[in-house]
Motif scaffolding. Structure first.
Motif, PDB file in Angstrom:
ATOM      1  N   ALA A  99       0.857  -1.183   0.000  1.00 19.40           N
ATOM      2  CA  ALA A  99       0.000   0.000   0.000  1.00 19.40           C
ATOM      3  C   ALA A  99       0.894   1.235   0.000  1.00 19.40           C
ATOM      4  CB  ALA A  99      -0.909  -0.002   1.227  1.00 19.40           C
ATOM      5  N   ILE A 100       0.995   1.894  -1.154  1.00 20.77           N
ATOM      6  CA  ILE A 100       1.764   3.130  -1.281  1.00 20.77           C
ATOM      7  C   ILE A 100       0.780   4.230  -1.645  1.00 20.77           C
ATOM      8  CG2 ILE A 100       3.625   4.320  -2.493  1.00 20.77           C
ATOM      9  CD1 ILE A 100       4.913   1.598  -2.997  1.00 20.77           C
ATOM     10  N   LEU A 101       0.521   5.097  -0.712  1.00 21.46           N
ATOM     11  CA  LEU A 101      -0.504   6.141  -0.889  1.00 21.46           C
ATOM     12  C   LEU A 101      -1.838   5.508  -1.260  1.00 21.46           C
ATOM     13  CD1 LEU A 101       1.601   8.795  -2.843  1.00 21.46           C
ATOM     14  CD2 LEU A 101       1.024   8.814  -0.427  1.00 21.46           C
ATOM     15  N   SER A 102      -2.059   4.311  -0.753  1.00 19.95           N
ATOM     16  CA  SER A 102      -3.291   3.586  -1.086  1.00 19.95           C
ATOM     17  C   SER A 102      -3.545   2.556   0.006  1.00 19.95           C
ATOM     18  CB  SER A 102      -3.158   2.908  -2.468  1.00 19.95           C
ATOM     19  OG  SER A 102      -2.084   1.974  -2.456  1.00 19.95           O
ATOM     20  N   GLY A 103      -4.221   1.461  -0.313  1.00 14.85           N
ATOM     21  CA  GLY A 103      -4.504   0.442   0.684  1.00 14.85           C
ATOM     22  C   GLY A 103      -4.610  -0.942   0.071  1.00 14.85           C
ATOM     23  N   PHE A 104      -4.568  -1.957   0.932  1.00 11.64           N
ATOM     24  CA  PHE A 104      -4.785  -3.330   0.491  1.00 11.64           C
ATOM     25  C   PHE A 104      -5.591  -4.068   1.556  1.00 11.64           C
ATOM     26  CE2 PHE A 104      -0.961  -3.854   3.067  1.00 11.64           C
ATOM     27  CZ  PHE A 104      -1.230  -5.025   3.761  1.00 11.64           C
ATOM     28  N   GLU A 105      -6.253  -5.149   1.134  1.00  6.82           N
ATOM     29  CA  GLU A 105      -7.047  -5.974   2.042  1.00  6.82           C
ATOM     30  C   GLU A 105      -6.822  -7.441   1.737  1.00  6.82           C
ATOM     31  OE1 GLU A 105     -11.180  -5.055   1.667  1.00  6.82           O
ATOM     32  OE2 GLU A 105     -11.112  -3.412   3.117  1.00  6.82           O
ATOM     33  N   PHE A 121       3.293   2.450   2.893  1.00 10.01           N
ATOM     34  CA  PHE A 121       3.937   3.768   2.924  1.00 10.01           C
ATOM     35  C   PHE A 121       2.869   4.830   2.696  1.00 10.01           C
ATOM     36  CE2 PHE A 121       5.897   7.327   0.571  1.00 10.01           C
ATOM     37  CZ  PHE A 121       6.779   7.771   1.548  1.00 10.01           C
ATOM     38  N   MET A 122       2.593   5.590   3.741  1.00  6.84           N
ATOM     39  CA  MET A 122       1.540   6.610   3.692  1.00  6.84           C
ATOM     40  C   MET A 122       0.237   6.006   3.168  1.00  6.84           C
ATOM     41  SD  MET A 122       3.655   9.996   2.437  1.00  6.84           S
ATOM     42  CE  MET A 122       2.288  11.086   2.777  1.00  6.84           C
ATOM     43  N   GLY A 123       0.001   4.778   3.593  1.00 10.30           N
ATOM     44  CA  GLY A 123      -1.212   4.059   3.210  1.00 10.30           C
ATOM     45  C   GLY A 123      -1.567   3.075   4.312  1.00 10.30           C
ATOM     46  N   GLY A 124      -2.504   2.202   4.031  1.00 12.51           N
ATOM     47  CA  GLY A 124      -2.927   1.259   5.065  1.00 12.51           C
ATOM     48  C   GLY A 124      -3.336  -0.077   4.493  1.00 12.51           C
TER      49      GLY A 124
END
Length: 269
Positions: A99-105, A121-124
């Motif tokens: 997750a780079i400026l974004s997200g994952f699940e 990185f700046m994401g979650g």
């Protein structure tokens, strides 16, 4: 109490309500006066274990029928396939997440590999293991969070070991819900959090949450019915409850309900 029920096991709200029902029957039958009833009822709602609940109704005829029976997550898990059916071996269905400026699940039905690596990185990111299968009895989740965060959700009964390092950040340890269940996998969570965080929490599945909500609703209905029957039995026996005692009894129950709500809010958050 059943033979396999340890006195040290934690009692549930349903267990306490079953013991309270025995006390209501006892006061309606004249076995307890109102003072004894209120004292024992207060002890019921303060009880935390089966060992604390059992003596409260030991001298009452119905105590054996209403003694709490432990609800075993292991038994429920076995009925739905058990942990053995969830440790499937082989390879995982996903080896990592970014997750780079974004997200994952990673959630729902998926297979956790022996080693899962993720980077935020700046994401979650969210890693939900409640309905997952496991490639091995011991799996490792390595998290690197830089100005970001990763949330790991594990089901009750799974052993969790947190070994991560926080630098101006942190790794959260899950609440201790007791020892690991037989056959349950071991999850090791490591990595580094720099100006970020990795959170770990225990939650039951959504289906279990729905079942518990319905159970609480049924318990409330049963509680109302029991109060009505108690009043009716007292009237039929020719006893009259003093207004102040009745108001005190209602106030006691209101306070106990509020305490249970607060405890549930604490568990939920």
């Amino acid at each position: 109490m059943t033979d396999d029920a340890s006195p040290d096991l934690r009692a549930s709200d349903a267990d306490r309500e079953r013991v309270a029902e025995v006390l209501r029957d006892a006061v309606a039958e004249g076995r307890l006066d109102m003072e004894e009833f209120e004292e024992r009822l207060e002890a019921v709602y303060k009880a935390r274990t089966y060992g604390e609940l059992t003596p409260i109704t030991r001298d009452l005829p119905a105590a054996g029928a209403a003694t709490p029976t432990p609800v075993s997550f292991v038994k429920a898990s076995a009925e739905s396939g058990g942990w053995a059916s969830r440790v499937v071996g082989g390879e995982g269905s996903s080896s990592g997440g970014i997750a780079i400026l974004s997200g994952f699940e990673r959630k729902g039905r998926w297979t956790v590999p022996k080693r899962f690596s993720c980077f935020a990185f700046m994401g979650g990111g969210e890693i939900d293991l409640r309905e997952a299968n496991f490639a091995d009895h011991e799996v490792e989740i390595n998290c690197v969070a830089v100005m970001g965060g990763v949330q790991v959700v594990v089901p009750p009964g799974v052993e969790v070991v947190v070994r991560g390092i926080g630098i101006m950040g942190g790794f959260e340890h899950p609440r201790d819900d007791g020892p690991a269940e037989p056959g349950a996998p071991r999850v090791i969570i490591g990595g580094i959090a720099f100006w970020g965080g990795v959170g770990v929490e225990r939650k039951v599945t959504r289906a279990e949450q729905k079942r518990l909500k319905e159970q609480r609703r049924q318990e409330k209905l049963e509680h109302r019915r029991s109060r009505h029957e108690l009043r009716q039995a007292v009237r039929e026996d020719g006893h009259e409850l003093h207004r102040a005692q009745l108001e005190e009894w209602h106030e006691l129950h209101r306070q106990r309900r509020e305490e249970r709500r607060e405890r549930r809010r604490g568990r939920r958050y």
